[in-house]
Design an enzyme around this catalytic site. Sequence first.
Site, PDB file in Angstrom:
ATOM      1  N   LEU A  36      91.418 -63.089  20.074  1.00 41.77           N
ATOM      2  CA  LEU A  36      91.814 -62.082  21.044  1.00 41.77           C
ATOM      3  C   LEU A  36      90.511 -61.408  21.465  1.00 41.77           C
ATOM      4  O   LEU A  36      89.771 -60.903  20.620  1.00 41.77           O
ATOM      5  CB  LEU A  36      92.786 -61.079  20.407  1.00 41.77           C
ATOM      6  N   ASP A  37      90.209 -61.452  22.754  1.00 37.51           N
ATOM      7  CA  ASP A  37      88.936 -60.927  23.244  1.00 37.51           C
ATOM      8  C   ASP A  37      88.692 -59.501  22.765  1.00 37.51           C
ATOM      9  O   ASP A  37      89.622 -58.734  22.531  1.00 37.51           O
ATOM     10  CB  ASP A  37      88.916 -60.925  24.777  1.00 37.51           C
ATOM     11  N   LYS A  38      87.426 -59.145  22.696  1.00 36.57           N
ATOM     12  CA  LYS A  38      87.016 -57.798  22.301  1.00 36.57           C
ATOM     13  C   LYS A  38      87.693 -56.735  23.159  1.00 36.57           C
ATOM     14  O   LYS A  38      88.100 -55.692  22.658  1.00 36.57           O
ATOM     15  CB  LYS A  38      85.483 -57.691  22.428  1.00 36.57           C
ATOM     16  N   SER A  40      90.590 -56.927  24.632  1.00 36.06           N
ATOM     17  CA  SER A  40      92.047 -57.048  24.619  1.00 36.06           C
ATOM     18  C   SER A  40      92.580 -56.390  23.361  1.00 36.06           C
ATOM     19  O   SER A  40      91.853 -56.196  22.389  1.00 36.06           O
ATOM     20  CB  SER A  40      92.466 -58.519  24.662  1.00 36.06           C
ATOM     21  N   ARG A 136      89.803 -66.513  28.272  1.00 34.18           N
ATOM     22  CA  ARG A 136      90.151 -65.386  29.150  1.00 34.18           C
ATOM     23  C   ARG A 136      91.187 -65.779  30.217  1.00 34.18           C
ATOM     24  O   ARG A 136      91.165 -65.322  31.353  1.00 34.18           O
ATOM     25  CB  ARG A 136      88.887 -64.791  29.771  1.00 34.18           C
TER      26      ARG A 136
END
Length: 173
Positions: A36-38, A40, A136
Amino acid sequence: MLLFNKPFGILCQFSGEEKNLSNYIDVKNFYPAGRLDKDSEGLLLLTDDGKLQHQISHPKFDKEKTYLVQVEGEVTNQAIIQLCQGITLKDGLTKPAKAKIVKQPDWLWDRNPPIRKRKNIPTSWIELKITEGKNRQVRRMSAAVGFPTLRLIRTQIGAWKLGDIQLGQYQYG
């Protein structure tokens, strides 16, 4: 299995100089199943079972992931139709998503830092379900239909749900 409600700005790893999972999770030998992206927020699964980790994170298993997406502008029905048909991105056509316009949830926590607000540009919310995990992907999909993502919160992976897990907390599931 650990279900973690990842805050904004946290890296999905246990080491490094930036804020990461070690600031929140003190259980040994559990590792993220997927990323999970930074920038998000929301549900991150961690497991100590390598086979299960592979089944959750590998695209060939088509594990459905559900996101709440706050976007810039008033989302149109045409944008929803496009998301449901699949979007052509630089790395190819996405699988069709399940998408619908939703209201901002009443259970939503404040984000720190808050998203940018523009006086003359409204925001709206989409629920988006995808089975892929391209880099992403949700952000690129929303931008491709003309509605850039401002906030992204994962609420479900397969049968695992964020539920009422508080921000920065985890529970066994």
